[in-house]
Design a protein around this motif. Structure first.
Motif, mmCIF file in Angstrom:
data_model
loop_
_atom_site.group_PDB
_atom_site.id
_atom_site.type_symbol
_atom_site.label_atom_id
_atom_site.label_comp_id
_atom_site.label_asym_id
_atom_site.label_seq_id
_atom_site.Cartn_x
_atom_site.Cartn_y
_atom_site.Cartn_z
ATOM 1 N N LEU A 67 0.834 -1.192 0.000
ATOM 2 C CA LEU A 67 0.000 0.000 0.000
ATOM 3 C C LEU A 67 0.872 1.246 0.000
ATOM 4 O O LEU A 67 1.859 1.337 0.732
ATOM 5 C CB LEU A 67 -0.905 0.015 1.242
ATOM 6 N N GLY A 68 0.532 2.210 -0.889
ATOM 7 C CA GLY A 68 1.238 3.486 -0.943
ATOM 8 C C GLY A 68 0.311 4.630 -0.577
ATOM 9 O O GLY A 68 -0.886 4.458 -0.376
ATOM 10 N N PHE A 69 0.865 5.849 -0.545
ATOM 11 C CA PHE A 69 0.113 7.021 -0.082
ATOM 12 C C PHE A 69 0.562 8.263 -0.842
ATOM 13 O O PHE A 69 1.747 8.554 -0.932
ATOM 14 C CB PHE A 69 0.347 7.215 1.413
ATOM 15 N N MET A 70 -0.418 8.976 -1.415
ATOM 16 C CA MET A 70 -0.160 10.176 -2.204
ATOM 17 C C MET A 70 -1.103 11.279 -1.737
ATOM 18 O O MET A 70 -2.189 11.015 -1.228
ATOM 19 C CB MET A 70 -0.380 9.868 -3.692
ATOM 20 N N THR A 71 -0.692 12.537 -1.916
ATOM 21 C CA THR A 71 -1.567 13.666 -1.602
ATOM 22 C C THR A 71 -1.316 14.777 -2.597
ATOM 23 O O THR A 71 -0.362 14.727 -3.396
ATOM 24 C CB THR A 71 -1.345 14.172 -0.159
ATOM 25 N N TYR A 72 -2.166 15.816 -2.556
ATOM 26 C CA TYR A 72 -2.017 16.962 -3.434
ATOM 27 C C TYR A 72 -2.515 18.223 -2.735
ATOM 28 O O TYR A 72 -3.270 18.169 -1.776
ATOM 29 C CB TYR A 72 -2.766 16.754 -4.756
ATOM 30 N N GLY A 73 -2.038 19.393 -3.245
ATOM 31 C CA GLY A 73 -2.515 20.672 -2.737
ATOM 32 C C GLY A 73 -2.043 21.002 -1.349
ATOM 33 O O GLY A 73 -2.603 21.877 -0.704
ATOM 34 N N HIS A 74 -0.966 20.353 -0.859
ATOM 35 C CA HIS A 74 -0.561 20.492 0.546
ATOM 36 C C HIS A 74 0.647 21.386 0.752
ATOM 37 O O HIS A 74 1.031 21.638 1.890
ATOM 38 C CB HIS A 74 -0.237 19.104 1.113
ATOM 39 N N LYS A 77 -0.373 27.291 -2.654
ATOM 40 C CA LYS A 77 -1.634 27.646 -3.274
ATOM 41 C C LYS A 77 -1.461 27.796 -4.786
ATOM 42 O O LYS A 77 -0.395 28.164 -5.264
ATOM 43 C CB LYS A 77 -2.166 28.960 -2.699
ATOM 44 N N GLY A 78 -2.535 27.546 -5.537
ATOM 45 C CA GLY A 78 -2.595 27.869 -6.947
ATOM 46 C C GLY A 78 -1.702 27.053 -7.849
ATOM 47 O O GLY A 78 -1.489 27.425 -8.994
ATOM 48 N N ASN A 79 -1.153 25.928 -7.384
ATOM 49 C CA ASN A 79 -0.218 25.126 -8.190
ATOM 50 C C ASN A 79 -0.838 23.779 -8.478
ATOM 51 O O ASN A 79 -0.958 22.927 -7.594
ATOM 52 C CB ASN A 79 1.110 24.961 -7.445
ATOM 53 N N CYS A 80 -1.201 23.548 -9.741
ATOM 54 C CA CYS A 80 -1.816 22.280 -10.130
ATOM 55 C C CYS A 80 -0.803 21.138 -10.195
ATOM 56 O O CYS A 80 -1.192 19.982 -10.374
ATOM 57 C CB CYS A 80 -2.525 22.439 -11.471
ATOM 58 N N ASP A 81 0.482 21.450 -10.081
ATOM 59 C CA ASP A 81 1.509 20.403 -10.081
ATOM 60 C C ASP A 81 1.894 19.986 -8.673
ATOM 61 O O ASP A 81 2.823 19.194 -8.488
ATOM 62 C CB ASP A 81 2.761 20.894 -10.830
ATOM 63 N N ASP A 82 1.193 20.528 -7.669
ATOM 64 C CA ASP A 82 1.525 20.207 -6.274
ATOM 65 C C ASP A 82 0.952 18.833 -5.906
ATOM 66 O O ASP A 82 -0.058 18.732 -5.222
ATOM 67 C CB ASP A 82 0.972 21.305 -5.360
ATOM 68 N N ILE A 83 1.609 17.777 -6.411
ATOM 69 C CA ILE A 83 1.212 16.390 -6.147
ATOM 70 C C ILE A 83 2.457 15.657 -5.647
ATOM 71 O O ILE A 83 3.531 15.790 -6.233
ATOM 72 C CB ILE A 83 0.678 15.703 -7.421
ATOM 73 N N GLU A 84 2.333 14.894 -4.570
ATOM 74 C CA GLU A 84 3.511 14.240 -4.010
ATOM 75 C C GLU A 84 3.182 12.822 -3.532
ATOM 76 O O GLU A 84 2.195 12.603 -2.849
ATOM 77 C CB GLU A 84 4.050 15.061 -2.830
ATOM 78 N N MET A 85 4.029 11.872 -3.957
ATOM 79 C CA MET A 85 3.953 10.512 -3.427
ATOM 80 C C MET A 85 4.714 10.514 -2.102
ATOM 81 O O MET A 85 5.927 10.649 -2.071
ATOM 82 C CB MET A 85 4.594 9.513 -4.403
ATOM 83 N N LEU A 86 3.978 10.391 -1.005
ATOM 84 C CA LEU A 86 4.606 10.437 0.313
ATOM 85 C C LEU A 86 5.148 9.070 0.732
ATOM 86 O O LEU A 86 6.206 8.991 1.361
ATOM 87 C CB LEU A 86 3.601 10.939 1.350
ATOM 88 N N ILE A 87 4.430 7.995 0.415
ATOM 89 C CA ILE A 87 4.864 6.641 0.770
ATOM 90 C C ILE A 87 4.716 5.754 -0.471
ATOM 91 O O ILE A 87 3.623 5.585 -0.997
ATOM 92 C CB ILE A 87 4.025 6.051 1.929
ATOM 93 N N ILE A 112 -7.294 16.439 -9.023
ATOM 94 C CA ILE A 112 -7.706 15.054 -8.840
ATOM 95 C C ILE A 112 -7.202 14.177 -9.976
ATOM 96 O O ILE A 112 -6.598 13.121 -9.765
ATOM 97 C CB ILE A 112 -9.244 14.971 -8.737
ATOM 98 N N SER A 113 -7.442 14.604 -11.218
ATOM 99 C CA SER A 113 -7.161 13.749 -12.375
ATOM 100 C C SER A 113 -5.675 13.432 -12.496
ATOM 101 O O SER A 113 -5.278 12.278 -12.678
ATOM 102 C CB SER A 113 -7.679 14.413 -13.644
ATOM 103 N N ASP A 114 -4.830 14.483 -12.388
ATOM 104 C CA ASP A 114 -3.399 14.243 -12.515
ATOM 105 C C ASP A 114 -2.870 13.360 -11.385
ATOM 106 O O ASP A 114 -1.956 12.557 -11.574
ATOM 107 C CB ASP A 114 -2.639 15.572 -12.543
ATOM 108 N N ALA A 115 -3.437 13.504 -10.175
ATOM 109 C CA ALA A 115 -3.001 12.665 -9.053
ATOM 110 C C ALA A 115 -3.348 11.193 -9.316
ATOM 111 O O ALA A 115 -2.535 10.293 -9.088
ATOM 112 C CB ALA A 115 -3.647 13.138 -7.755
#
Length: 559
Positions: A67-74, A77-87, A112-115
């Motif tokens: 199992l992995g874990f990803m988040t976005y927007g964290h 502000k205002g950056n649609c590329d702010d997506i990160e695989m945390l685990i 949502i879609s890009d994540a």
């Protein structure tokens, strides 16, 4: 609150725990980290509920689930590329995922879609079975069609599935992200209705995750020669059909429940010029564009074409947030939209939306500067304007002495220059750092600073559209004290006041204690055992003074 939380626990647990039974697949949880996750349900932030849910559910994960874990927007502000695989997906990641969730600080967009795409690619979905579990409280804000993405991933994947948990979404909002699940063979689950719905959805999840055999394929339906419904929509009564303008309409229909309300969901389509076929019967159909929608009952009769028309009662809202007249649009500007006092949505940068007509109130913020616009908007209107926020930038650079920058985390707080009747000045913004900038409304301010035992303040003024440099030259140095052990060290003024007391500037514990002090004379009082040694020191701006304190003779005391 407990109802919603229990549902999330059940839904995530059911999806997560059942995956090994299905095919021991690898999976990634994608958690919404956008700014809207600070919204509350019965007094508790959504992000807090999500964190608690992950802690409880992941504590019982089976050891053979990757199992992995990803988040976005964290992060910004205002950056649609702010997506990160945390685990990254791996065995026994439950505790690591729960800990990573605790560190998420929601603030940005909702890509949502890009994540989901990045999670699918990380799982090598074109080579092996893969599952993505998306927990979101908002809709796509980065101009990517989630429905088209889901169809693309489904067509390319070996056995790819997305399950979507809509956290705090309305039925209408939920259907806009439901296609991510439906187009990949997954399930959309709502987590914001009452207890009966929670129980019903939990039962649905339990059925979805059971390791049942693949059902026999349904026989191909007979081709339908003609359509039997063709709806149209306009923003206002008598206004032009939106289909003629190539508008992005969403059509949705349900059966009619026994009480006359919406029954089971039948389908959703995205097409402004739309036509199709339904089994004869009674339906409730909804047309939505942006945040404006309309619904009505529609009867489909054999051999006839139903042509219902929907009036959305909507307004085109086109706003461009500018710090000053003639400046470029600020992509980090925050735009909060309300209608009749009710929250509609929050957008970032330039706004181009359809919102409900009526008493609109819009807060436009750039940094700490904010203006509010009010509109009495009639259906079919277009509100198109530049919004001048009236902000300037204060660039604050801290130095020990001129030419020697502060690298440490100096605390900077900006307060209004004018004090109230109690002599207090209103705090405007604060942060840590030796080289920082604030976007502020035009006016007079004071920058206060504190680093170790050195503190002070610098007044400055901000003008709209201008940048003001605010130098903080502390005329300070560093005192480094070494003691025999973890001894208490306090830095005092060299002179005493009228009551015979010395001012305390800073304190800490050895064996290594360091602080910043304004240039001047001080007393270093170190407690070693029962004795106190007092050592006079002189601090010079831009210099480091190192002092080694030896154990004092027995019976020593502060002078």
């Amino acid at each position: 609150m407990r109802i919603v939380r229990n549902f999330l626990l059940g839904a995530v647990a059911a999806l997560g725990l059942a995956m090994p039974a299905l095919a021991a697949e690898r999976a990634i949880i994608v958690l919404d980290g956008s700014g809207s996750m600070w919204a509350q349900i019965e007094g508790k932030a959504r992000i807090t509920i999500a964190r608690e849910t992950l802690h409880e559910v992941l504590a019982t994960l089976p050891g053979d689930l990757e199992l992995g874990f990803m988040t976005y927007g964290h992060r910004e502000k205002g950056n649609c590329d702010d997506i990160e695989m945390l685990i990254e997906p791996a065995l026994d990641t439950g505790a690591a995922i729960a800990a990573a969730a605790d560190e998420i600080n929601p603030k940005g967009m909702t890509p949502i879609s890009d994540a989901v795409r990045l999670a699918a690619e990380d799982l090598r979905f074109t080579e092996q079975k893969a599952t993505v579990i998306l927990i979101t409280d908002g809709l796509e804000t980065c101009e990517v069609d989630p429905c088209a993405l889901a169809s693309e991933l489904e067509s390319q994947g070996i056995d790819f599935t997305t399950h979507v948990l809509g956290f705090g979404l309305s039925d209408e909002e939920g259907q806009q992200v439901a296609c991510l699940a439906e187009n990949t063979g997954g399930k959309y689950l709502s987590a914001n209705d009452g207890e009966a719905l929670v129980e019903a959805l939990t039962t649905t999840v339990a059925q979805v995750v059971q390791a049942e055999p693949e059902p026999a394929p349904e026989p191909e339906p007979e081709p339908v020669a003609e359509y039997n419904y063709k709806p149209t929509a306009s923003l206002s009564e008598g206004g032009p059909d939106l289909a003629n303008e190539g508008a992005d309409l969403v059509w949705e229909w349900h059966t009619v429940a026994a009480d006359g309300g919406k029954g089971e969901w039948v389908g959703t389509d995205y097409n402004s010029d739309f036509e199709g076929s339904l089994e004869p019967g009674d339906y409730i159909m909804t047309a939505t564009m942006g945040y404006a929608s309309s619904e009505q009952p529609v009867t489909i009769e054999a051999g006839k074409v139903a042509e219902p028309h929907f009036v959305l009662d909507g307004v085109y809202l086109k706003l461009r947030p500018l710090p000053s007249e003639g400046a470029a649009v600020d992509d980090d500007a925050t735009v909060e939209i309300r209608n009749g006092g009710e929250y509609v949505t929050t957008s970032y940068g330039e706004v181009d939306l359809v919102v409900p007509a009526g008493a609109l109130e819009v807060d436009v913020s750039i940094g700490e500067a904010k203006v509010t616009r009010s509109y009495d908007a009639k259906a079919g209107d277009t509100i198109d304007e530049d919004v001048i926020v009236g902000s300037g930038t204060a660039h604050i650079v801290s130095e020990y002495v001129a030419g020697t920058p502060v690298e440490a985390d100096i605390f900077i707080e900006v307060v209004e220059a004018k004090a109230n009747l109690e002599g207090e000045r209103k705090s405007v913004a604060y942060t840590y750092g030796g080289d920082i900038s604030f976007d502020l409304a035009e006016g007079d301010y004071v920058a206060t600073y504190k680093l170790g035992g050195a503190k002070g303040e610098v007044p400055f003024s901000v003008e709209t559209g201008e940048r003001v440099d605010v130098p903080i030259v502390m005329d300070a140095g560093i005192l480094a004290v070494t003691t025999p052990g973890d001894n208490f060290v306090e830095i005092l003024s060299a002179s005493k006041n009228l009551e015979g007391n010395r001012q305390s500037f800073d304190y800490g514990y050895g064996p290594s204690f360091q602080t910043t002090l304004a240039a001047g004379d001080y007393i270093v009082a170190a407690t070693v055992g029962d004795a106190v040694t007092e050592t006079p020191v002189t601090i010079k701006g831009g210099e480091r003074f190192e002092l080694t304190v030896e154990a004092a003779a027995a019976g020593g005391k502060r002078k």
